[in-house]
Each structure stands twice: as structure tokens, then as C-alpha cells.
Design a protein around this motif. Structure first.
Motif, short mmCIF file in Angstrom:
data_model
loop_
_atom_site.label_atom_id
_atom_site.label_comp_id
_atom_site.label_asym_id
_atom_site.label_seq_id
_atom_site.Cartn_x
_atom_site.Cartn_y
_atom_site.Cartn_z
N ALA A 4 31.40 25.31 67.32
CA ALA A 4 31.91 26.64 66.93
C ALA A 4 30.78 27.67 66.95
O ALA A 4 30.97 28.81 67.38
N ALA A 5 29.58 27.25 66.48
CA ALA A 5 28.43 28.15 66.47
C ALA A 5 28.05 28.55 67.90
O ALA A 5 27.81 29.72 68.19
N ILE A 6 28.01 27.57 68.80
CA ILE A 6 27.64 27.85 70.19
C ILE A 6 28.67 28.79 70.82
O ILE A 6 28.32 29.77 71.48
N ARG A 7 29.97 28.52 70.57
CA ARG A 7 31.02 29.39 71.12
C ARG A 7 30.88 30.82 70.62
O ARG A 7 31.17 31.77 71.34
N ALA A 8 30.43 30.97 69.37
CA ALA A 8 30.31 32.32 68.80
C ALA A 8 28.98 32.97 69.17
O ALA A 8 28.69 34.07 68.72
N GLY A 9 28.16 32.26 69.96
CA GLY A 9 26.89 32.83 70.40
C GLY A 9 25.78 32.76 69.36
O GLY A 9 24.79 33.49 69.45
N VAL A 10 25.93 31.89 68.35
CA VAL A 10 24.91 31.73 67.33
C VAL A 10 23.82 30.80 67.87
O VAL A 10 24.15 29.73 68.39
N PRO A 11 22.54 31.18 67.76
CA PRO A 11 21.50 30.30 68.30
C PRO A 11 21.47 28.94 67.59
O PRO A 11 21.60 28.87 66.37
N THR A 12 21.33 27.89 68.37
CA THR A 12 21.18 26.55 67.82
C THR A 12 19.85 26.00 68.32
O THR A 12 19.27 26.54 69.25
N ALA A 48 34.91 34.43 64.21
CA ALA A 48 35.47 33.59 65.27
C ALA A 48 36.44 32.55 64.70
O ALA A 48 37.37 32.14 65.39
N VAL A 49 36.22 32.13 63.45
CA VAL A 49 37.14 31.14 62.85
C VAL A 49 38.10 31.82 61.85
O VAL A 49 38.78 31.14 61.09
N GLN A 65 39.66 25.23 58.23
CA GLN A 65 38.30 25.79 58.27
C GLN A 65 37.30 24.86 57.59
O GLN A 65 36.18 24.68 58.06
N ILE A 66 37.71 24.26 56.48
CA ILE A 66 36.82 23.32 55.78
C ILE A 66 36.53 22.14 56.70
O ILE A 66 35.38 21.70 56.84
N GLY A 72 35.15 36.65 53.81
CA GLY A 72 36.20 36.99 54.75
C GLY A 72 37.55 37.02 54.06
O GLY A 72 37.74 36.39 53.01
N ASP A 73 38.49 37.78 54.66
CA ASP A 73 39.85 37.82 54.11
C ASP A 73 40.85 37.18 55.06
O ASP A 73 42.06 37.35 54.91
N GLY A 74 40.36 36.45 56.06
CA GLY A 74 41.24 35.84 57.05
C GLY A 74 41.39 36.69 58.30
O GLY A 74 41.89 36.23 59.32
N TYR A 75 40.93 37.94 58.21
CA TYR A 75 40.99 38.86 59.35
C TYR A 75 39.61 39.46 59.59
O TYR A 75 39.03 39.34 60.66
#
Lengths: 457, 80
Positions: free
Chosen positions: A125-133, A267-268, A112-113, A218-221
């Protein structure tokens, strides 16, 4: 799978080391403070249960030395490592080495880092998650026709950038199609001359933007957010003054912004405390992904003040494999918080660093006031690290009363022996634009051109 | 011949070269003009140039590259 830890090794220094020791102690953990030779007398060393010398003053040979830090953590008998912020906090190789040595890393996974540390993979990753860029050509444009298609889609003003450029060179702003058609060949020729590559790409130009960022855990889930902070007051891209929540953010935009941060972190399968940073255009109310920071941030206390949760304690808990202890519906904004970074710098002398002996110290107190610092009277601030001495944080029922309370607390703060940025914050707290939250990310540098002589102690 | 110590203006880390791979600004035996850079001091992650405060010849350096130095500590001696 949970793994109860007993001893936490703190691989950092300064105020954040103190912050981590406090959280660890409240969790019943033993603390071992790593320190360079220059930090043997630090407040963190004094507060920790044990301290271990990890090398000479130079950060490259101590706090940034992966092998030395991991070896010291293992030898100390600790079963977990907290990296703080800066230094090795976002170094995937360090996280890997800690885990390979059989210790818990208090933070995200090395993968993740790595993913969020790389600009291109983070953006993907942002685009895949639908986050505006930021709208643009998403890569180089090869022909004037292709460039025309992009500007028709995103609209003016646009920024023309050299693919091979950097540091602001080769950037042009076009506000109309005529101007665009005139500037494109110039930009390409200049890029070819400067970088040996005439490749260009095009991005929407955002003239005035604010810096907003969403705190996630997050806790991984599962992932929850703790709302946003605003950090628009910056000098040389360094944050100086931070607030939570963002004063000018409409409620409907807030919920979309925070949800987009949760979407990306989910998503990650994010583990730990993280921050997703955005540009916010308050004329159009659009927000755009900037980057994700995979660590606790300097300004996390303003979020703690408005939500009532201890983020450092919670990030340690999830690193042990515990599930999140709160649901999204448990987290609400109450009141307003402001943080002023008190640095050992002289704002009247172009922020010249000012390490040295702390001859006297008066710490502000009273309702809604918190001071996270590395200071004690008689301490000598070493010259080898960054200039952050502490963070003065206030909470109050609303922004206007928080501003008044901050001015009151700044008035009580007295640090004798070294120059500090206290005077800058006193001047900012009484500035009409700051009081009205009328600022963008360029505000402070413009303001300093006129007001730096008012920033006296 | 008179000598003069060149003192560190700031506490921090002394560098004798502009970057790790570059040659040193000045070596022992080199002549310097007033105002010439002889090294850098890194203090709190910002870099500040150290200038010769007189014309002369450097007879000795008292701090090595990457040494920790205090404000007022002699960095070099000049024969003037």
C-alpha cells in the motif's frame, strides 16, 4: 452518515483509559470502564461513570478476550467502544465483532486494520501511494547476477538477509562489491543450514537512523496530518522519550514526509487517528516507510501540545461519522514538546519491574506541564500489565526551554513506594548529546552501558 | 525430615512450564538441585525464572500454573 453516540465503553486500562474518559466526558458522553479483577481499584474505574468486570487478572482472559469484552460492552448498554492502544486496539476481528454487535468502533475499519497490520500488504500500500520504502530487492534474489543488478541500483552499504530468517540471524552487511561477492555465498550457505532455505534478499543498509512518525487523522474521506514526532530514544525497541517536532528535520523534508503520510492514509480512505512510522537517515535526509499504527499512540500528547488539538476527542467525533473539523491550513506547529515515560522499573537494576503500593505522590505542575497517569496515593500498581505509570509531558517555546522545563518538572515529580524510571529521565535531560538532539535509535542502549548507574531516583 | 517453603521472589503470574504446550518443569515428588528452575514469574510482561534455593524433593505445589501470586508467597514445599 452520522450516528450520535451517548455511552462509550472503554476496553482498555491504565493511563490511556483515564485519557479516554476525560475526552469522552468533555464530549458529553457517559463512560463505562471495562476492568479485570486486578483493576477494580484503578483510577479509570474511579473516574468512569460505571465500571464492568470483564474477567480475571490475566490479560489473555480479560482485556484480550474478544468475546468477553464485546459481550460486556453490549450488556452495558454502551453504543460505542474505544480500544485505546495495545490489547485489542489493532485486532481486526475485535473491530468486526464490535460492529457486528451494532456498536461503533472508535478506530479504523476492520479492513484497514487488517491491511496495515500485515507487513507485506502495508508495504504494498505504501509503494502504491508513492511512499518511499527501504531500497532493496523487494523479494528474494535467485542468482548472483540478479543480486549484482540490485546492488548496482541501490549502492553500498547493503544488508544481505535470509528470506526465511528472523531475529537478526543470517544478516550480513557489505560495504563494497568485493565484500559483497565474498559474503553472498556464505550468507546463502548459512541460511540453508539454519533455515533449510538458502534464499536471500538485499536491502540498503542504514547505519544510523532516527525514528520519526507522522500523526494523521481521517474521516473516511479526507485526511489531515498533525506533523511529526521523533521517538529515537528506545530501549529494546520500546520508546522511552518522545518529542514533537523532530529537532533535526529540515523544513523541506518535513513537508515531504508529512505529505507522504497523508497520501498513504488517503489512498486507503483512512478513518480515525493513525501514525505512519519512518526511518530517517539524517546524513542523506532520506526517509523510509516502516509501518502504520492504526490506533491512538502512547506519545500522542506531544502532538497535542504543539498543535493545540485534542486527538482523542477528534477520533471519537470521526467515529460517529462527523467530518474533520479542521483543514490542513488550520494546523501549525507552535513551540516544542517532550514526553518522558515514567515506568515502574528500576533503571539501575536492568529495568527490573517494580509493581507495588504508591505510598506518596507529588505531581509536577506549572506552566506547560501535563501529567497523564494512572496514579493516586494509596493505589497498588498490579504486576499483571505493562509498567507504564504515567507520562510527563512539557511544552515550551523552543526545544532548549522545553528541556529546561522537563528537568524542572522531573525534579518536582515524587513517586514514593516503587522504583521508577524518573532517574533515567533526569540523567537524560542533563546529557549533552540529548540536549543537542544528537541521537539515533541505538543511542540509548549504548548510553545505558555507561550511564545506568547515574539513573538513581 | 526438614521442610522448606520456596517463596515467590516477585509478585506476578506463576507458570509451572516454559510454554503453554510444554511439560511442567517439576512435578510433586521430583527431586531438585539448588539453582534448578521450578517455574517462571511473569511481572509486567517480563519473565523471571524461579530457582530452587536448596537441594531436596518437592512435596507440594501451593500455586497452580497461571495463578496470580504475591512476593513472598509460598510456591512449593521442599523436603530437604
Amino acid at each position: 452518515m452520522t450516528r450520535q453516540i451517548k455511552t462509550l465503553f472503554i476496553a482498555n486500562r491504565g493511563e490511556i483509559a483515564v485519557r479516554i474518559i476525560r475526552a469522552a466526558r468533555e464530549l458529553g458522553l457517559k463512560t463505562i470502564q471495562a476492568h479485570s479483577l486486578a483493576d477494580a481499584e484503578s483510577l479509570a474505574v474511579r473516574l468512569a461513570d460505571e465500571a464492568v468486570n470483564i474477567g480475571p487478572p490475566s490479560a489473555a482472559k480479560s482485556y484480550l478476550n474478544v468475546e468477553a469484552v464485546v459481550a460486556a460492552a453490549v450488556a452495558s448498554g454502551a453504543d460505542a467502544v474505544h480500544p485505546g492502544y495495545g490489547f485489542l486496539a489493532e485486532n481486526a476481528r475485535f473491530a468486526e465483532a464490535v460492529e457486528a454487535a451494532g456498536l461503533v468502533f472508535v478506530g479504523p475499519t476492520p479492513q484497514q486494520i487488517r491491511m496495515m497490520g500485515d507487513k507485506v500488504s502495508a508495504l504494498e500500500a505504501a509503494i502504491r501511494a508513492g511512499v518511499p520504502t527501504v531500497p532493496g530487492s523487494k523479494g528474494r534474489v535467485e542468482t548472483p547476477e540478479a543480486a549484482g543488478v540490485v546492488v548496482d541500483r541501490i549502492g553500498f552499504p547493503v544488508m544481505i538477509k535470509a528470506s526465511a530468517g528472523g531475529g537478526g540471524r543470517g544478516i550480513r552487511v557489505a560495504t563494497s562489491r568485493d565484500e559483497f561477492d565474498r559474503l553472498m555465498p556464505q550468507a546463502s550457505a548459512e541460511a540453508l543450514a539454519a533455515f533449510g532455505d538458502g534464499g536471500l534478499y538485499i536491502e540498503k543498509f542504514i547505519a544510523s537512523s532516527r525514528h520519526v512518525e507522522v500523526q494523521v487523522l481521517g474521516d473516511g474521506y479526507d485526511v489531515v496530518h498533525f506533523y511529526e514526532r521523533e521517538c529515537s530514544l528506545q530501549r529494546r525497541r520500546q520508546k522511552v522519550w518522545e518529542e514533537a517536532p523532530a529537532a533535526m528535520l529540515p523544513a523541506d523534508v518535513r513537508s515531504k514526509l508529512c505529505q507522504s503520510a497523508v497520501d498513504l492514509a488517503k489512498a486507503v480512505q483512512y478513518r480515525g487517528a493513525g501514525t505512519i512510522e519512518y526511518l530517517y537517515d539524517d546524513t542523506t535526509r532520506d526517509f523510509y516507510f516502516l509501518e502504520m499504527n492504526t490506533r491512538i499512540q502512547v506519545e500522542h500528547p506531544v502532538t497535542e501540545m504543539i498543535t493545540g488539538f485534542d486527538l482523542v476527542r477528534e477520533m471519537i467525533r470521526v467515529s460517529m461519522g462527523e467530518k474533520l473539523r479542521m483543514k490542513q491550513s488550520d494546523i501549525a506547529i507552535r513551540g516544542h514538546a517532550i514526553e518522558c515515560r515514567i515506568n515502574a522499573e528500576d533503571p539501575t537494576q536492568n529495568f527490573m519491574p517494580a509493581p507495588g503500593l504508591i505510598e506518596s505522590l507529588v505531581v509536577p505542575g506549572g506552566a506547560g506541564v501535563r501529567f497523564d497517569s494512572l496514579l493516586y496515593q494509596g493505589y497498588t500498581v498490579p504486576p499483571f500489565y505493562d509498567s507504564l505509570l504515567g507520562k510527563l509531558i512539557v511544552w515550551d517555546e523552543d526545544r532548549a526551554s522545553a528541556m529546561t522545563r522537563m528537568a524542572r518538572a522531573l525534579g518536582e515529580l515524587k513517586i514514593g513506594g516503587v522504583k521508577t524510571t524518573r532517574g533515567l529521565h533526569r540523567a537524560l535531560a542533563s546529557d549533552p548529546d540529548v540536549q543537542a538532539a544528537r541521537f539515533d535509535t541505538q543511542f540509548l542502549e549504548r548510553w545505558l552501558e555507561k550511564h545506568s548507574n547515574q539513573c538513581v531516583e | 525430615m526438614a521442610t522448606k517453603d520456596l517463596l515467590s521472589p516477585l509478585p506476578g503470574t506463576f507458570y509451572r512450564k516454559p510454554s503453554p504446550d510444554a511439560p511442567v518443569y517439576k512435578s510433586e515428588g521430583d527431586t531438585v538441585k539448588k539453582g534448578e528452575i521450578i517455574g517462571l514469574i511473569e511481572v509486567m510482561k517480563s519473565f523471571h525464572e524461579v530457582h530452587a534455593d536448596a537441594d531436596g524433593t518437592i512435596t507440594a505445589f501451593h500455586a497452580d500454573n497461571e495463578d496470580a501470586v504475591m512476593a513472598g508467597q509460598p510456591l512449593a514445599t521442599l523436603a530437604i
